[in-house]
Design a protein around this motif. Structure first.
Motif, PDB file in Angstrom:
ATOM      1  N   PRO A 148       0.626  -1.133   0.058  1.00 35.55           N
ATOM      2  CA  PRO A 148       0.030  -0.229  -0.131  1.00 35.55           C
ATOM      3  C   PRO A 148       0.769   1.225  -0.031  1.00 35.55           C
ATOM      4  N   GLY A 149       2.153   1.233   0.191  1.00 36.29           N
ATOM      5  CA  GLY A 149       2.937   2.304   0.127  1.00 36.29           C
ATOM      6  C   GLY A 149       3.774   2.551   1.343  1.00 36.29           C
ATOM      7  N   GLY A 150       5.016   3.265   1.375  1.00 35.35           N
ATOM      8  CA  GLY A 150       5.995   3.484   2.386  1.00 35.35           C
ATOM      9  C   GLY A 150       5.328   4.496   3.164  1.00 35.35           C
ATOM     10  N   THR A 151       6.213   4.908   4.292  1.00 36.36           N
ATOM     11  CA  THR A 151       5.907   5.957   5.145  1.00 36.36           C
ATOM     12  C   THR A 151       6.453   7.059   4.826  1.00 36.36           C
ATOM     13  N   VAL A 152       5.628   8.227   4.675  1.00 32.03           N
ATOM     14  CA  VAL A 152       5.963   9.691   4.374  1.00 32.03           C
ATOM     15  C   VAL A 152       6.299  10.392   5.598  1.00 32.03           C
ATOM     16  N   LEU A 258       6.490   7.282  -5.663  1.00 29.36           N
ATOM     17  CA  LEU A 258       7.726   7.065  -4.753  1.00 29.36           C
ATOM     18  C   LEU A 258       7.595   6.169  -3.675  1.00 29.36           C
ATOM     19  N   ARG A 259       6.200   6.410  -2.763  1.00 30.19           N
ATOM     20  CA  ARG A 259       5.795   5.563  -1.987  1.00 30.19           C
ATOM     21  C   ARG A 259       5.418   4.061  -2.520  1.00 30.19           C
ATOM     22  N   GLY A 260       5.021   3.948  -3.673  1.00 34.46           N
ATOM     23  CA  GLY A 260       4.953   2.285  -4.358  1.00 34.46           C
ATOM     24  C   GLY A 260       6.210   1.655  -4.387  1.00 34.46           C
ATOM     25  N   ARG A 261       7.229   2.601  -4.281  1.00 32.00           N
ATOM     26  CA  ARG A 261       8.630   1.893  -4.711  1.00 32.00           C
ATOM     27  C   ARG A 261       9.566   1.993  -3.474  1.00 32.00           C
ATOM     28  N   HIS A 262       9.335   2.484  -2.363  1.00 25.21           N
ATOM     29  CA  HIS A 262      10.275   2.653  -1.094  1.00 25.21           C
ATOM     30  C   HIS A 262       9.385   2.649   0.076  1.00 25.21           C
ATOM     31  N   GLU A 263       9.994   2.131   0.900  1.00 25.37           N
ATOM     32  CA  GLU A 263       9.565   1.780   2.617  1.00 25.37           C
ATOM     33  C   GLU A 263       9.490   3.272   3.170  1.00 25.37           C
ATOM     34  N   LEU A 388      11.306   5.020  11.671  1.00 27.08           N
ATOM     35  CA  LEU A 388      11.871   4.742  10.288  1.00 27.08           C
ATOM     36  C   LEU A 388      13.008   3.682  10.223  1.00 27.08           C
ATOM     37  N   VAL A 389      13.362   3.004  11.349  1.00 28.26           N
ATOM     38  CA  VAL A 389      14.361   1.807  11.259  1.00 28.26           C
ATOM     39  C   VAL A 389      13.660   0.648  11.591  1.00 28.26           C
TER      40      VAL A 389
END
Length: 419
Positions: A148-152, A258-263, A388-389
């Motif tokens: 569903p997408g990464g954290t912004v 970007l959220r679709g490709r990165h955590e 974030l980690v």
């Protein structure tokens, strides 16, 4: 191909009407309707936690859904679940609403009273779009996670010079060091200079994505610079005046891609609020506002928080303040800043040890900041606080030296050209 459809309709009579018509669509597999926005988001989140394939292809959002207004709900679903096509059902067929729905991330709009042909057309288009997104996300092994997408996380400054970019860069490095896939975005479109902090020469920028309606993985890859640390960098334009080309809609689409490709996606929004930055702050899981513990900066932070609230971008209690250059002896302490601004306060304050940063900042190699730096340790601790980690959080470590000129003179020489 079966199209799974999830209606979000609060009114029982409207729900029955929608289900009756949806049930007549060819190859449609409608689910029972959800009655409010909270249930819809919870349902999608639980399905996404199992698998991308468990999500419905299309979500129908009725205009009378609540408690979150329909357009806000459309925006939330589009940002959190980019592989779902959202169609808005409304009695308002005006161009103004159509434009607002598209800006919010809707893939179509169906007017009331419902008609079979219009509904079938919009559902089919949204389902085809969702299928295309899932094909792209299915190539996660080529450069990013499906889901569903990464954290912004957005990082903004109360005023200039408070340490916004240093904070954004170190948060990104901490997340990357713990094994996450990380994008670092420079949305300080007129004055952003992440490239100089990380010794990067690259001509592509966020502006190259501004006019693209469907940002495919290939297009995104061409615009992103993969740094030696593993960070994916989307930079601000070299010509600041071109920053105006990146508006609210473009910013949402860029973050969506970007959220679709990165955590993890870290966004440096700078100190100047524009449409792109406002869109990012509104969509972020965490909006970080950096200030220093002095009267001028704290007053500026209070103005920013109030402005975000007036513009309905972010409520004060949904904003997190980071106190940079903190000293125990100073009169203005984090607890006082929290009371003045009405925000949350980060559990860590960054100490006033700028001398630790001077050499790596002048050399344009902030990623070489020594692990013993108290500034780095504080910011990496903040990354852990923000989630974030990974569970086994990385400890700050110094990257190995890499060849080339060292020091400020070498950095200036290297920045003379660009790809």
């Amino acid at each position: 191909m079966t199209t799974r459809i999830l209606p979000a309709v609060g009114d029982p009579d409207a729900a029955r009407a929608v289900l009756t018509l949806v049930g007549q669509l060819p190859d449609a597999e409608p689910s029972g309707p959800v009655a409010d926005s909270t249930r819809l988001l919870d349902t999608l989140a639980s399905l996404a936690a199992v698998s991308l394939d468990e999500l419905p292809d299309v979500v129908l959002v009725h205009e009378r859904i609540g408690p979150v207004p329909a357009l806000e709900l459309v925006r939330e679903v589009a940002l959190r679940f980019p592989a779902v096509g959202v169609v808005l059902i409304t009695s308002d067929a005006s161009p103004v609403l159509f434009s607002a729905a598209m800006d919010s991330g809707a893939r179509g709009l169906v007017t009331l009273p419902l008609g079979y042909e219009e509904l079938a057309s919009r559902v089919q288009a949204a389902a085809q779009w969702a299928a295309g997104v899932r094909r792209h996300l299915g190539g996660a092994a080529e450069g990013g996670p499906a889901g569903p997408g990464g954290t912004v996380v957005t990082v903004s400054g109360a005023k200039g010079g408070v340490g916004t970019t240093v904070t954004a860069v170190q948060l990104a490095l901490a997340a990357r060091a713990s094994g996450r896939t990380v994008a670092l975005v420079d949305l300080d479109l007129q004055g952003g200079d992440i490239a100089s902090y990380l010794d990067v020469q690259f001509r592509r920028s966020a502006v190259d994505l501004a006019s693209i309606n469907d940002i495919s993985p290939r297009v995104l890859q061409d615009a992103v610079y993969v740094h030696e640390t593993g960070l994916s960098l989307l930079l601000a334009p070299g010509e600041g005046e071109r920053g105006e080309e990146v508006g609210e809609r473009a910013a949402r689409q860029i973050l969506h891609a970007l959220r679709g490709r990165h955590e993890v996606v870290i966004v440096d929004c700078g100190t100047h609020l524009d449409a792109a930055g406002a869109a990012a702050i509104e969509a972020a899981a965490t909006a970080l506002l950096v200030t220093t513990p002095d009267v001028v900066a704290v007053r500026a932070a209070k103005r920013v928080v109030r402005m975000w609230d007036r513009l309905q971008i972010r409520k004060p209690e949904e904003t997190t303040i980071l106190v940079n250059r903190h000293q125990r002896a100073t009169e203005i302490q984090p607890a006082l800043i929290q009371r003045i601004t009405g925000t949350r306060i980060a559990g860590v304050a960054v100490p006033a040890h700028f001398k630790e940063l001077a050499a790596v900042v002048d050399a344009g190699r902030l990623h070489d900041l020594d692990a013993r730096s108290s500034v780095k340790q504080a910011l990496w601790q903040l990354a852990g606080e923000l989630g974030l980690v990974t569970a086994a959080a990385a400890q700050p470590g110094k990257e190995p030296a890499r060849g080339g000129d060292r020091g400020a003179l070498g950095a200036l020489r290297r920045r003379g050209g660009g790809r």
